[in-house]
Design an enzyme around this catalytic site. Structure first.
Site, short mmCIF file in Angstrom:
data_model
loop_
_atom_site.label_atom_id
_atom_site.label_comp_id
_atom_site.label_asym_id
_atom_site.label_seq_id
_atom_site.Cartn_x
_atom_site.Cartn_y
_atom_site.Cartn_z
CE1 TYR A 295 26.86 -10.82 -42.30
CE2 TYR A 295 25.94 -10.45 -44.64
CZ TYR A 295 26.26 -9.98 -43.17
OH TYR A 295 26.02 -8.87 -43.03
CE1 TYR A 345 22.80 -7.83 -41.94
CE2 TYR A 345 22.36 -5.63 -41.04
CZ TYR A 345 23.09 -6.55 -42.02
OH TYR A 345 24.09 -5.98 -42.69
#
Ligand SMILES: [Zn+2]
Lengths: 392, 138
Positions: A295, A345
């Site tokens: 991440y 994103y």
């Protein structure tokens, strides 16, 4: 010697990733969900579970259940959470399947993160507070100290790592450039122009030590995954991807969504506490991994989590990436689709989609040869997060 | 044109004594009645020993820079108007690991360093609000 997988990923779906979808998040969520259903070769009527997470910028599972005209919803969860829940949402679906709560569960995340609610934008603290992610303490003490944007929180964490381990902007640049290199071979990535170290240096400072390019993109789009039992997955259209292990947890004293004021060590993250259990549950060693999708809300997040999960020693990240170990063809390719920094994103769920594509052998020009086992993490090197180990 | 003001705290019953202390130009923190440790942010229980009994106590507000950033661009107009500024975290001298978010003033942005000694000062940001600021100890 792998244990029996708790569940399997049988379908994946995504929309176009853009800066201006011109569509509702409901339309985006539905398109991704339908794509996952079709990918698995199922009917909408087979779906009996829905899981999602958002900060009030998406559509609830009740809306999707209605739009799909589901005959019955046996399990749902709507988490008010940040990207630390991306793998946790998949874990929730897997647990629902493994315990017989539901048989076919869709996990989705949809957002107009560029044209609608911007996480990098003003009043992010208020968004967190309104959705119960912040306690009532954090905004009054952070906002009045001029700490209002996620980039600022994470830059404070990064600075602690610089103080403790000597990390530099050269190391952050190596992460950004690796992710960008991978995005070039990803047709759905938003940023496909090569990035040089000079490009990195020329990117404006936003919150030193972060340049703008240390921060992830803001995107409109959606992803979805279809989770079912390993047995059922074998009968469906695509090669099943096994969910071998998952964690959703935190370091001690994890109060505070990003800058946690009670954290015992701000240069460490949740992975240090939960990583060993994750690998033990999966029955694998770190060296067995074919790739890792880490991440990357910020460049530093990759470094903090790779250390936390024991993939590298503290302070090694810069050399690791500069030596090409994190590139496709390297020892442990990282963020093979470009990540949140260069693909899009979609709050981390796009990392799970990419891991699935790699394990199916569907990743095209960026395919890792003989990909068998992958780690996906969700969390920004803070004190809370989630992760999955997936296998072919 | 409306004059943009800095964000003011929204005190709760739990945090009110801290902000009242600021108006007296004092840093006031909860101190655990059982283990004697200070804590910040305000909490209903001691994060070290779980005790729910505490006493608000004025402290000698000196510390060192634990982490910092230089805010060059902010999406918040009122903070952009102040940029560049140093936002950081101060570790208070009275207890290792006791941290408080901070703005460091009276310091060129490029000269702040980890471990730099600072002391509190206060800024009145509107008619009813006084917030702590931190400046290098000369
Ligand atoms: Zn105590």
């Amino acid at each position: 010697m792998n244990p029996k997988p708790m569940a399997a990923i049988a379908g994946i779906g995504w929309t176009e990733y853009s800066r201006k979808s011109g569509r509702t998040v409901e339309a985006l969520a539905l398109e991704a969900c339908w794509n996952a259903i079709n990918d698995a070769g199922l009917d909408a009527a087979d779906i009996d579970g829905l899981v999602s997470y958002s900060l009030g910028d998406s559509v609830t599972t009740a809306v999707i259940a209605t739009d799909l005209a589901l005959p019955q919803l046996n399990h749902f969860a709507d988490f008010a959470a940040g990207g630390n829940m991306a793998c946790g949402a998949v874990l929730q679906a897997a647990m629902a399947v493994a315990t017989g709560q539901a048989s076919h569960v869709l996990v989705y995340r949809a957002l107009n993160g560029a044209s609608g609610v911007r996480y990098g934008g003003a009043e992010f603290s208020r968004l967190l507070a309104e959705h119960g992610v912040h306690s009532d303490s954090e905004p009054q003490f952070l906002d009045t100290a001029g700490i209002t944007m996620p980039a600022q929180h994470f830059a404070l964490l990064c600075r602690r790592h610089m103080i403790k381990h000597g990390t530099t902007n050269r190391d952050l640049a190596a992460v950004a450039m690796t992710c960008r290199q991978h995005a070039i071979d990803n047709p759905r990535a938003m940023m496909r122009k090569p990035m040089t170290e000079s490009d990195y240096d020329k990117s404006p400072w936003i919150a030193e030590p972060f340049h703008v390019v240390d921060c992830c993109l803001q995107s409109d789009g959606a992803c979805a995954l279809l989770i079912t039992s390993p047995e059922r997955a074998r009968d469906l259209a695509k090669p099943p991807v096994s969910i071998l292990a998952g964690i959703l947890g935190a370091s001690p004293s994890n109060r505070g969504a990003m800058w946690g004021n009670f954290s015992p060590d701000h240069a460490e993250c949740y992975g240090r506490y939960l990583g060993d259990r994750l690998f033990r549950q999966a029955g694998i060693e770190r060296a067995d991994l074919s790739f890792a999708q880490i991440y990357d809300c910020f460049t530093y997040s990759v470094i903090g989590q790779m250390e936390g999960f024991g993939l590298i020693e503290p302070g090694e990240a810069g050399d690791f990436f500069r030596s090409g170990h994190g590139s496709i063809g390297g020892r442990l390719p990282i963020n093979t689709a470009g990540g949140l920094l260069s693909e899009a994103y979609i709050h981390g769920l796009n990392h799970v989609v990419e891991a699935t594509s790699q394990l199916r052998g569907e990743a095209g020009k960026r395919q890792i040869r003989d990909a068998e086992l992958g780690l996906v993490t969700a969390g920004g090197a803070t004190s809370t997060g989630s992760a999955l180990i997936l296998g072919r | 044109m409306q004059h943009a003001t800095l964000p003011h705290p929204v005190p709760t019953p739990l945090s009110q004594p801290f902000w009242d202390g600021c108006r007296r130009r004092q840093i006031t923190l909860q101190r655990c009645d059982d283990c004697g440790r200070f804590r910040f942010y305000p909490c209903e229980a001691c994060p070290y020993c779980r005790s729910r009994d505490c006493t608000w106590t004025e402290i000698d507000a000196r510390g060192t820079v634990y982490s910092w950033i230089i805010v060059r661009r902010s999406v918040d107009a009122v903070w952009q108007a102040r940029a560049p500024y140093i936002a950081g975290i101060i570790e208070l001298d009275i207890q290792k690991g006791l941290l408080i978010p901070a703005i460091v003033i009276d310091c060129p942005v490029d000269s702040v360093r980890a471990g730099m000694p600072v002391e509190v000062t206060f800024e009145q940001t509107d008619a009813s609000t006084v917030v702590p600021r931190w400046r290098p100890v000369s």
